[in-house]
Design an enzyme around this catalytic site. Structure first.
Site, PDB file in Angstrom:
ATOM      1  N   HIS A 175       5.692 -61.739  -8.114  1.00  0.00           N
ATOM      2  CA  HIS A 175       4.798 -60.594  -8.342  1.00  0.00           C
ATOM      3  C   HIS A 175       4.646 -60.400  -9.843  1.00  0.00           C
ATOM      4  O   HIS A 175       5.638 -60.221 -10.560  1.00  0.00           O
ATOM      5  CB  HIS A 175       5.341 -59.335  -7.674  1.00  0.00           C
ATOM      6  CG  HIS A 175       5.192 -59.345  -6.189  1.00  0.00           C
ATOM      7  ND1 HIS A 175       6.082 -58.712  -5.333  1.00  0.00           N
ATOM      8  CD2 HIS A 175       4.253 -59.919  -5.389  1.00  0.00           C
ATOM      9  CE1 HIS A 175       5.691 -58.897  -4.078  1.00  0.00           C
ATOM     10  NE2 HIS A 175       4.592 -59.629  -4.095  1.00  0.00           N
ATOM     11  N   ALA A 176       3.418 -60.398 -10.318  1.00  0.00           N
ATOM     12  CA  ALA A 176       3.131 -60.508 -11.745  1.00  0.00           C
ATOM     13  C   ALA A 176       3.730 -59.375 -12.565  1.00  0.00           C
ATOM     14  O   ALA A 176       4.201 -59.588 -13.686  1.00  0.00           O
ATOM     15  CB  ALA A 176       1.615 -60.561 -11.949  1.00  0.00           C
ATOM     16  N   ASN A 229       3.737 -63.083  -1.885  1.00  0.00           N
ATOM     17  CA  ASN A 229       4.852 -62.835  -0.972  1.00  0.00           C
ATOM     18  C   ASN A 229       4.393 -62.305   0.378  1.00  0.00           C
ATOM     19  O   ASN A 229       5.177 -61.750   1.142  1.00  0.00           O
ATOM     20  CB  ASN A 229       5.854 -61.860  -1.596  1.00  0.00           C
ATOM     21  CG  ASN A 229       7.256 -62.092  -1.072  1.00  0.00           C
ATOM     22  OD1 ASN A 229       7.693 -63.243  -0.906  1.00  0.00           O
ATOM     23  ND2 ASN A 229       7.982 -61.014  -0.799  1.00  0.00           N
ATOM     24  N   ARG A 230       3.129 -62.472   0.685  1.00  0.00           N
ATOM     25  CA  ARG A 230       2.588 -62.269   2.034  1.00  0.00           C
ATOM     26  C   ARG A 230       1.884 -63.524   2.518  1.00  0.00           C
ATOM     27  O   ARG A 230       1.240 -63.508   3.569  1.00  0.00           O
ATOM     28  CB  ARG A 230       1.601 -61.093   2.055  1.00  0.00           C
ATOM     29  CG  ARG A 230       2.144 -59.768   1.579  1.00  0.00           C
ATOM     30  CD  ARG A 230       3.178 -59.196   2.517  1.00  0.00           C
ATOM     31  NE  ARG A 230       3.548 -57.831   2.113  1.00  0.00           N
ATOM     32  CZ  ARG A 230       4.491 -57.537   1.240  1.00  0.00           C
ATOM     33  NH1 ARG A 230       5.176 -58.524   0.652  1.00  0.00           N
ATOM     34  NH2 ARG A 230       4.771 -56.275   0.946  1.00  0.00           N
ATOM     35  N   TYR A 233      11.345 -53.193  -7.867  1.00  0.00           N
ATOM     36  CA  TYR A 233      12.559 -52.529  -8.249  1.00  0.00           C
ATOM     37  C   TYR A 233      13.123 -51.832  -7.034  1.00  0.00           C
ATOM     38  O   TYR A 233      12.420 -51.667  -6.046  1.00  0.00           O
ATOM     39  CB  TYR A 233      12.292 -51.488  -9.355  1.00  0.00           C
ATOM     40  CG  TYR A 233      11.297 -50.392  -8.984  1.00  0.00           C
ATOM     41  CD1 TYR A 233      11.740 -49.133  -8.571  1.00  0.00           C
ATOM     42  CD2 TYR A 233       9.937 -50.621  -9.036  1.00  0.00           C
ATOM     43  CE1 TYR A 233      10.841 -48.129  -8.245  1.00  0.00           C
ATOM     44  CE2 TYR A 233       9.037 -49.623  -8.700  1.00  0.00           C
ATOM     45  CZ  TYR A 233       9.485 -48.384  -8.294  1.00  0.00           C
ATOM     46  OH  TYR A 233       8.588 -47.401  -7.955  1.00  0.00           O
ATOM     47  N   GLU A 237      15.971 -56.983  -5.190  1.00  0.00           N
ATOM     48  CA  GLU A 237      15.190 -55.970  -5.905  1.00  0.00           C
ATOM     49  C   GLU A 237      16.084 -55.433  -7.028  1.00  0.00           C
ATOM     50  O   GLU A 237      17.057 -54.724  -6.776  1.00  0.00           O
ATOM     51  CB  GLU A 237      14.774 -54.836  -4.959  1.00  0.00           C
ATOM     52  CG  GLU A 237      13.793 -55.251  -3.876  1.00  0.00           C
ATOM     53  CD  GLU A 237      12.363 -55.343  -4.389  1.00  0.00           C
ATOM     54  OE1 GLU A 237      12.146 -55.117  -5.604  1.00  0.00           O
ATOM     55  OE2 GLU A 237      11.457 -55.630  -3.576  1.00  0.00           O
TER      56      GLU A 237
END
Length: 778
Positions: free
Chosen positions: A199-200, A286-287, A343, A417
């Protein structure tokens, strides 16, 4: 059109008509707390329609009482609160100006300088630097800097490192991985996979992966544990799996750009509900994996943050992971798969597509994950939750971790996370000062996973060998498919297990001990929970005494709600009234959050029966509150001004202020060269604020100092008691413990045991108000 969406439309239209243009209107982050099922449904509807109103859900809704973080664009910061208020949704603004926070937190990220002069300066650094590969781990770096660092490592350590490209992005960037293992050409060994930055916007993830690389290469040959890891394992680390997206987030501090999540795939177009044509770039990588693809937690809308793509593995980045893990070289050899995100501070194991669904070896995954999280905590005290993604966050399918477990057959699979946790407000914009601590503590946890891989293959280092007999027999049973001899509803329905096989609960006792406190040995539970609850009792003690109220045979029930329905039931008891006489010491907030309830003797049996009937996990933490209060007050009833023996100070009880002062004066008198009492001020009631300065006998010139204080809140008696213990340990062990001696010789310690002496003494006397009890209890 549903009611919530209609309200949003009206607010947006009204804003467009009445709101004048502003010179600067910030993006803001709202933290929403849905308090009941109706409010949760409202937030879920907003989440489903987020793209229509340009809302960016940093944390998606997951349950009653669980915080939801939403970034609203400038043209919604006035209307969005109106919507929340109209729905009765509790909220707070956690970030008033996102772009300003980005400028403060990420000021070292100077894109312009890098674009204009970065390449030239990098050339001269390489020309003159003979000390080996370097990377500034105290700042966020560009993808080009990451690539240069990997290539420098490969040049410096050719025997056990090799940089490979596992694919190309839409914009033509190489997705670089580094393989670390001695010798690097030996691909017969067991392997560990790590990736970051899928995820960027999650900048801390690539940084942490780079830190792992640095630890492995720079400590090889010097650290026996690291050397063993490199000699016996192959490490495949992809620091930045989504370089196009990452570089896009670095191109501007505008929150729409900096907080971009997806890759940079070509635009896809669709018509919205009003017939407007909208075109958007990017897929949520991630999907995009072929594990229950397109089922939960994703969207068909190309403009959605969780757009799953037109098909599974439609994206070059997800294909690159698939092709590497399924290649002839690596398939069947990778025993750990770790993917880094931010996070929330959660150590996640499969599966994430639906709640209460787990792989057959969930016990192994949970045990190693729990051990890793505990090891991580040991460094700085950072606490992680351990569980599946669906249970700890929200259901989402198509994730790389679930695919790695189910299809690639990897044994230990975890999605991490990283910092911060959900109690912090800064979310993805992690302060650069936290980068190294985040990476260090995560590496401590990852080493536990590496140890598990080595132990499984019989190659664990002797000094690191871990054994746990509680895992015996785990593989006899299967989890997650509901067939005979398996357990599907794992988290909160042990009785369903017993119907299938009465021996199941005994055979999976370790997992149940962690997840379901009702199965813990009751004596162990009482020892731990009574200690915690006694600290709460301290806060209400003086009020109870002043009111003359007896808590004879009152019980303290500690409940752990496992489902949203259970949270709702408890909240109704708390807010809407109850047929029982209950005093909520710790109200219900969200799933897995402890709830403490004092119950009167006349209602205890019936209430506990109701709790059992609703399958709530509970313990009786205190059997008799009156006796607990009596036990807790020993030593705290010394009158102020009484004559005290300075030679006697009890660390196993709470002490009055005069007892502390007497002890400290004696300490100063006995050790004038190392202990000094300093008065730094006076309270409203004329009590002195006394700081204890501790130093060693040896002076090294001007020394750095450490400050410690306790008791800023009067009711928190444990804080001054803890600080006094620090003082006693530093002084007592100075002559015998070389570590303590070094700490005092090289540092000055300034310690204020009670910052609020008026309040502290007041809390030992009479509060004088019935209403004070509810205030003090929280």
């Amino acid at each position: 059109m549903n009611a919530v969406v209609a309200v949003v439309v009206l607010f947006v239209i009204d804003a467009a008509i009445t709101e004048p243009l502003a010179t600067h209107r910030p993006f803001q982050v709202f933290r929403i707390y849905p308090a009941n099922e109706e409010q949760l449904q409202t937030v879920n509807e907003l989440y489903s329609n987020a793209t229509e109103y340009q809302l960016d859900f940093w944390k998606a809704p997951r349950g009653v009482g669980s915080a939801v973080d939403v970034m609203a664009p400038p043209d919604m910061i006035d209307t969005f609160p109106l919507l929340l208020n109209s729905s009765g949704l509790p909220y707070e603004i956690t970030i008033a100006d996102v772009e300003k926070l980005i400028e403060i937190r990420e000021k070292s990220t100077d894109k312009t300088n890098e674009a204009q002069g970065g390449r030239l300066s990098a050339f001269f650094r390489r020309l003159h630097d003979t000390s080996g590969p370097t990377y500034n781990f105290h700042e966020y770096g560009s993808y080009a800097q990451m690539q240069r660092y990997l290539r420098a490592i490969e040049r410096a350590y050719p025997k056990f490192t090799n940089v490979v490209s596992i694919g190309k992005t839409h914009e033509g960037r190489s997705i670089d991985a580094i393989i670390i293992g001695n010798p690097v050409k030996d691909n017969s060994k067991r392997a560990v996979w790590v990736d970051g930055g899928i995820h960027a916007r999650e900048w801390a993830a690539p940084h942490t992966a780079l830190y792992f690389i640095n630890e492995l290469v720079t400590k090889y040959g010097e650290d026996s544990q690291i050397t063993h890891y490199v000699d016996t394992l192959n490490w495949i680390i992809v620091p930045c799996l989504n370089p196009d997206g990452y570089e896009h987030t670095r191109s501007s501090r505008n929150p729409n750009t900096r907080l971009w999540r997806k890759n940079r795939s070509p635009q896809l177009c669709r018509s919205d509900r009003w017939g407007r044509r909208k075109c958007c770039k990017g897929v949520d990588l991630n999907r995009n994996f072929a594990f229950h693809w397109r089922e939960t937690g994703s969207s068909d809308d190309p403009c959605s943050e969780v757009f799953h793509g037109v098909r599974a593995f439609s994206e070059p980045e997800s294909k690159a992971v698939r092709d590497m893990l399924m290649s002839r070289t690596w398939f069947g050899k990778i025993d750990a798969f770790i993917t880094l995100h931010t996070y929330s501070q959660i150590w996640i194991h499969p599966y994430g597509h639906q709640r209460d669904s787990y792989p057959g070896d969930v016990n192994d995954l949970f045990q190693v994950g729990k051990s890793a999280a505990e090891a991580l905590t040991s460094l700085y005290g950072t606490r992680y939750i351990v569980g599946s993604g669906a249970d700890t966050l929200y259901p989402a399918s198509g994730g790389s971790d679930d695919w790695a477990k189910e299809t690639a057959g990897v044994k230990y699979v975890y999605l991490l996370e990283l910092r911060p946790d959900e109690r912090q407000w800064d979310g993805f914009i992690l302060d650069e000062r936290e980068l190294v601590p985040t990476a260090r503590e995560t590496w401590v946890g990852v080493k536990v996973v590496a140890d598990a891989v080595l132990q499984r293959s019989g190659q664990s280092l002797a000094v690191r060998r871990r054994t746990n007999t509680r895992l015996s027999g785990v593989d006899t049973f299967r989890f997650g498919n509901g067939t005979a001899g398996s357990c599907y509803d794992l988290r909160f329905a042990c009785k369903k297990w017993v119907r299938n096989d009465e021996k199941l609960c005994d055979n999976v006792r370790y997992f149940m001990r962690e997840q379901r406190s009702v199965l813990l040995d009751q004596s162990d539970v009482m020892r731990v929970d009574t200690l915690v609850v006694f600290l709460i009792v301290a806060a209400v003690l003086s009020t109870v005494q002043s009111l003359g109220k007896s808590f004879k045979d009152y019980k303290l029930i500690r409940i752990t709600p496992r489902t949203y329905e259970q949270v709702t039931y408890l909240r109704e008891l708390w807010l809407a009234g109850s047929p029982y006489e209950l005093d909520f010491w710790q109200p219900p907030s969200h799933v897995e959050a402890l709830v403490d309830i004092a119950v009167s003797p006349s209602n205890a049996e019936a209430f506990i029966g109701d709790v059992r009937a609703k399958d709530l996990s509970y313990i009786v933490a205190i059997q008799d509150l009156d006796q607990a209060i009596r036990n807790e007050t020993v030593g705290s009833d010394t009158p102020e001004g009484a004559q005290l023996d300075p030679n006697v100070y009890r660390f196993d009880r709470y002490n009055r202020l005069a007892q502390m002062e007497s002890y400290l004066k004696k300490l100063e008198s006995d050790n004038p060269d190392r202990v000094q009492l300093i008065t730094i001020g006076q309270t409203h009631e004329k009590r002195p604020l006394t700081v204890v300065k501790l130093s060693g006998r040896h002076s090294f010139g001007e020394k750095p100092a450490i400050w410690i204080d306790g008791g800023i809140h009067a009711r928190e008696w444990i804080a001054p008691a803890t600080v006094m213990y620090f003082i006693q340990q530093l002084e007592k062990l100075y002559a015998t413990d070389p570590v303590i001696q070094s700490m005092l010789d090289q540092l000055d310690w300034y310690i204020l045991p009670v910052m609020n002496p008026d309040g502290y003494e007041y809390s030992h006397t009479s509060v004088g108000s019935v209403n004070a009890l509810s205030v003090i209890s929280y």
